[in-house]
Design a protein around this motif. Structure first.
Motif, PDB file in Angstrom:
ATOM      1  N   THR A 163       0.831  -1.205   0.000  1.00 18.11           N
ATOM      2  CA  THR A 163       0.000   0.000   0.000  1.00 18.11           C
ATOM      3  C   THR A 163       0.866   1.256   0.000  1.00 18.11           C
ATOM      4  N   VAL A 164       1.927   1.229   0.793  1.00 18.54           N
ATOM      5  CA  VAL A 164       2.851   2.370   0.850  1.00 18.54           C
ATOM      6  C   VAL A 164       3.491   2.611  -0.519  1.00 18.54           C
ATOM      7  N   LEU A 165       3.893   1.521  -1.182  1.00 19.98           N
ATOM      8  CA  LEU A 165       4.507   1.648  -2.506  1.00 19.98           C
ATOM      9  C   LEU A 165       3.505   2.202  -3.524  1.00 19.98           C
ATOM     10  N   ILE A 166       2.277   1.730  -3.446  1.00 24.82           N
ATOM     11  CA  ILE A 166       1.248   2.244  -4.352  1.00 24.82           C
ATOM     12  C   ILE A 166       1.017   3.732  -4.097  1.00 24.82           C
ATOM     13  N   GLY A 167       0.954   4.091  -2.824  1.00 21.27           N
ATOM     14  CA  GLY A 167       0.769   5.503  -2.477  1.00 21.27           C
ATOM     15  C   GLY A 167       1.896   6.364  -3.023  1.00 21.27           C
ATOM     16  N   TRP A 168       3.119   5.866  -2.890  1.00 16.52           N
ATOM     17  CA  TRP A 168       4.265   6.606  -3.431  1.00 16.52           C
ATOM     18  C   TRP A 168       4.106   6.796  -4.944  1.00 16.52           C
ATOM     19  N   SER A 169       3.686   5.745  -5.624  1.00 16.35           N
ATOM     20  CA  SER A 169       3.551   5.825  -7.085  1.00 16.35           C
ATOM     21  C   SER A 169       2.509   6.851  -7.493  1.00 16.35           C
ATOM     22  N   ARG A 170       1.398   6.917  -6.754  1.00 13.24           N
ATOM     23  CA  ARG A 170       0.334   7.865  -7.089  1.00 13.24           C
ATOM     24  C   ARG A 170       0.806   9.316  -6.898  1.00 13.24           C
ATOM     25  N   VAL A 171       1.578   9.546  -5.849  1.00 10.62           N
ATOM     26  CA  VAL A 171       2.114  10.886  -5.600  1.00 10.62           C
ATOM     27  C   VAL A 171       3.185  11.225  -6.634  1.00 10.62           C
ATOM     28  N   HIS A 172       4.062  10.270  -6.919  1.00 15.20           N
ATOM     29  CA  HIS A 172       5.138  10.501  -7.881  1.00 15.20           C
ATOM     30  C   HIS A 172       4.595  10.853  -9.264  1.00 15.20           C
ATOM     31  N   LEU A 173       3.518  10.189  -9.649  1.00 12.49           N
ATOM     32  CA  LEU A 173       2.931  10.441 -10.969  1.00 12.49           C
ATOM     33  C   LEU A 173       2.078  11.705 -10.999  1.00 12.49           C
ATOM     34  N   GLY A 174       1.898  12.332  -9.839  1.00 12.51           N
ATOM     35  CA  GLY A 174       1.156  13.585  -9.783  1.00 12.51           C
ATOM     36  C   GLY A 174      -0.353  13.416  -9.756  1.00 12.51           C
ATOM     37  N   ASP A 175      -0.831  12.198  -9.489  1.00 17.40           N
ATOM     38  CA  ASP A 175      -2.277  11.959  -9.488  1.00 17.40           C
ATOM     39  C   ASP A 175      -2.921  12.246  -8.135  1.00 17.40           C
ATOM     40  N   HIS A 176      -2.123  12.251  -7.073  1.00 14.41           N
ATOM     41  CA  HIS A 176      -2.640  12.527  -5.726  1.00 14.41           C
ATOM     42  C   HIS A 176      -1.589  13.256  -4.908  1.00 14.41           C
ATOM     43  N   THR A 177      -2.047  13.875  -3.839  1.00 15.29           N
ATOM     44  CA  THR A 177      -1.133  14.455  -2.852  1.00 15.29           C
ATOM     45  C   THR A 177      -0.842  13.389  -1.797  1.00 15.29           C
ATOM     46  N   ARG A 178       0.147  13.653  -0.976  1.00 15.97           N
ATOM     47  CA  ARG A 178       0.458  12.712   0.109  1.00 15.97           C
ATOM     48  C   ARG A 178      -0.745  12.548   1.039  1.00 15.97           C
ATOM     49  N   GLY A 179      -1.393  13.662   1.316  1.00 16.41           N
ATOM     50  CA  GLY A 179      -2.563  13.599   2.191  1.00 16.41           C
ATOM     51  C   GLY A 179      -3.657  12.717   1.631  1.00 16.41           C
ATOM     52  N   GLN A 180      -3.880  12.784   0.342  1.00 15.45           N
ATOM     53  CA  GLN A 180      -4.943  11.992  -0.286  1.00 15.45           C
ATOM     54  C   GLN A 180      -4.651  10.496  -0.248  1.00 15.45           C
ATOM     55  N   VAL A 181      -3.383  10.112  -0.399  1.00 20.27           N
ATOM     56  CA  VAL A 181      -3.076   8.676  -0.352  1.00 20.27           C
ATOM     57  C   VAL A 181      -3.088   8.168   1.085  1.00 20.27           C
ATOM     58  N   ILE A 182      -2.660   9.004   2.026  1.00 17.77           N
ATOM     59  CA  ILE A 182      -2.665   8.588   3.434  1.00 17.77           C
ATOM     60  C   ILE A 182      -4.087   8.462   3.949  1.00 17.77           C
ATOM     61  N   VAL A 183      -4.905   9.463   3.679  1.00 12.39           N
ATOM     62  CA  VAL A 183      -6.304   9.416   4.117  1.00 12.39           C
ATOM     63  C   VAL A 183      -7.029   8.253   3.443  1.00 12.39           C
ATOM     64  N   GLY A 184      -6.762   8.027   2.160  1.00 14.57           N
ATOM     65  CA  GLY A 184      -7.377   6.905   1.466  1.00 14.57           C
ATOM     66  C   GLY A 184      -7.055   5.590   2.128  1.00 14.57           C
ATOM     67  N   ALA A 185      -5.780   5.395   2.478  1.00 14.15           N
ATOM     68  CA  ALA A 185      -5.362   4.146   3.125  1.00 14.15           C
ATOM     69  C   ALA A 185      -6.012   3.976   4.499  1.00 14.15           C
ATOM     70  N   LEU A 186      -6.006   5.026   5.290  1.00 16.97           N
ATOM     71  CA  LEU A 186      -6.588   4.944   6.638  1.00 16.97           C
ATOM     72  C   LEU A 186      -8.087   4.687   6.585  1.00 16.97           C
ATOM     73  N   LEU A 187      -8.792   5.410   5.720  1.00 17.73           N
ATOM     74  CA  LEU A 187     -10.237   5.219   5.611  1.00 17.73           C
ATOM     75  C   LEU A 187     -10.572   3.832   5.085  1.00 17.73           C
ATOM     76  N   GLY A 188      -9.813   3.366   4.086  1.00 19.31           N
ATOM     77  CA  GLY A 188     -10.059   2.034   3.549  1.00 19.31           C
ATOM     78  C   GLY A 188      -9.870   0.961   4.596  1.00 19.31           C
ATOM     79  N   ALA A 189      -8.775   1.069   5.339  1.00 24.41           N
ATOM     80  CA  ALA A 189      -8.479   0.064   6.364  1.00 24.41           C
ATOM     81  C   ALA A 189      -9.526   0.065   7.480  1.00 24.41           C
ATOM     82  N   ILE A 190      -9.875   1.254   7.942  1.00 26.69           N
ATOM     83  CA  ILE A 190     -10.831   1.352   9.055  1.00 26.69           C
ATOM     84  C   ILE A 190     -12.241   0.954   8.624  1.00 26.69           C
ATOM     85  N   ALA A 191     -12.706   1.521   7.510  1.00 25.24           N
ATOM     86  CA  ALA A 191     -14.075   1.241   7.061  1.00 25.24           C
ATOM     87  C   ALA A 191     -14.252  -0.219   6.682  1.00 25.24           C
TER      88      ALA A 191
END
Length: 200
Positions: A163-191
């Motif tokens: 998940t961390v690697l995927i998040g890095w890739s999304r930020v690196h490619l400019g598709d998301h901010t760090r906040g968006q990938v972190i919040v996405g991961a936390l919400l997905g895991a919790i929900a």
């Protein structure tokens, strides 16, 4: 060759980021993990059914949207293209869940689908109401890691490294901010994790 024909070659880092984004796409993860869970509980046919509902159909909807020029790319990077897609995916997921319940499918598969539905609903609220492009890539990756850890083995929590690697890739490619990938991961895991645990 004119100056306008010259394209800068992609770096190795860019190619790695692109590969991680493709491998970690929600529809890919949903298909693979649905099949794994179905096989693990001795119900491969239900695993295949959930894979179709959670992975094959969503990607099909995206491809249709691209063909009709309503969606620009298969990762749906523009937030204004996500609203109708999310509504369609919610309907597809609800239909799949209803089918699982009325046909008395294994509780684990129904729980898996319900967990995905709830996580999708949470992401939909953030995306469509608050208009913030939370990452579906990291949400799905983190969510299924927690669900499979509860259903099968705690070893599946190692999926968080992916998940961390995927998040890095999304930020690196400019598709998301760090906040968006972190919040996405936390919400997905919790929900997904909480809903699966409560249902199953």
């Amino acid at each position: 060759m004119t100056g306008t024909d010259v394209r800068a070659p992609r770096s190795t880092v860019d190619r790695v980021a692109r590969a991680l984004t493709e491998i970690g796409a929600p529809w890919v993860i949903n298909i693979v993990t649905s099949v794994i869970l179905g096989a693990a509980i001795g119900a491969p046919e239900w695993g295949a059914f959930v894979a179709v509902c959670a992975g094959v159909v969503p990607m099909g909807v995206i491809l249709i949207g691209m063909r009709r020029s309503r969606i620009g790319d298969h990762h749906v990077t523009k937030i204004n293209e996500r609203h109708l897609l999310i509504a369609v995916l919610l309907l597809v997921t609800i239909g799949g869940l209803v089918t699982l319940v009325v046909t008395d499918a294994p509780q684990q598969m129904a729980g898996f689908m319900a967990a995905g539905l709830i996580a999708l609903a949470v992401a939909a609220i953030i995306t469509s109401i608050f208009r913030w492009k939370v990452s579906f890539h990291t949400g799905v990756a983190a969510g299924v890691s927690v669900v499979l850890a509860i259903a099968l083995s705690l070893w599946w929590l190692l999926g968080w490294a992916f998940t961390v690697l995927i998040g890095w890739s999304r930020v690196h490619l400019g598709d998301h901010t760090r906040g968006q990938v972190i919040v996405g991961a936390l919400l997905g895991a919790i929900a997904a994790g909480l809903s699966y645990a409560m249902i199953v």
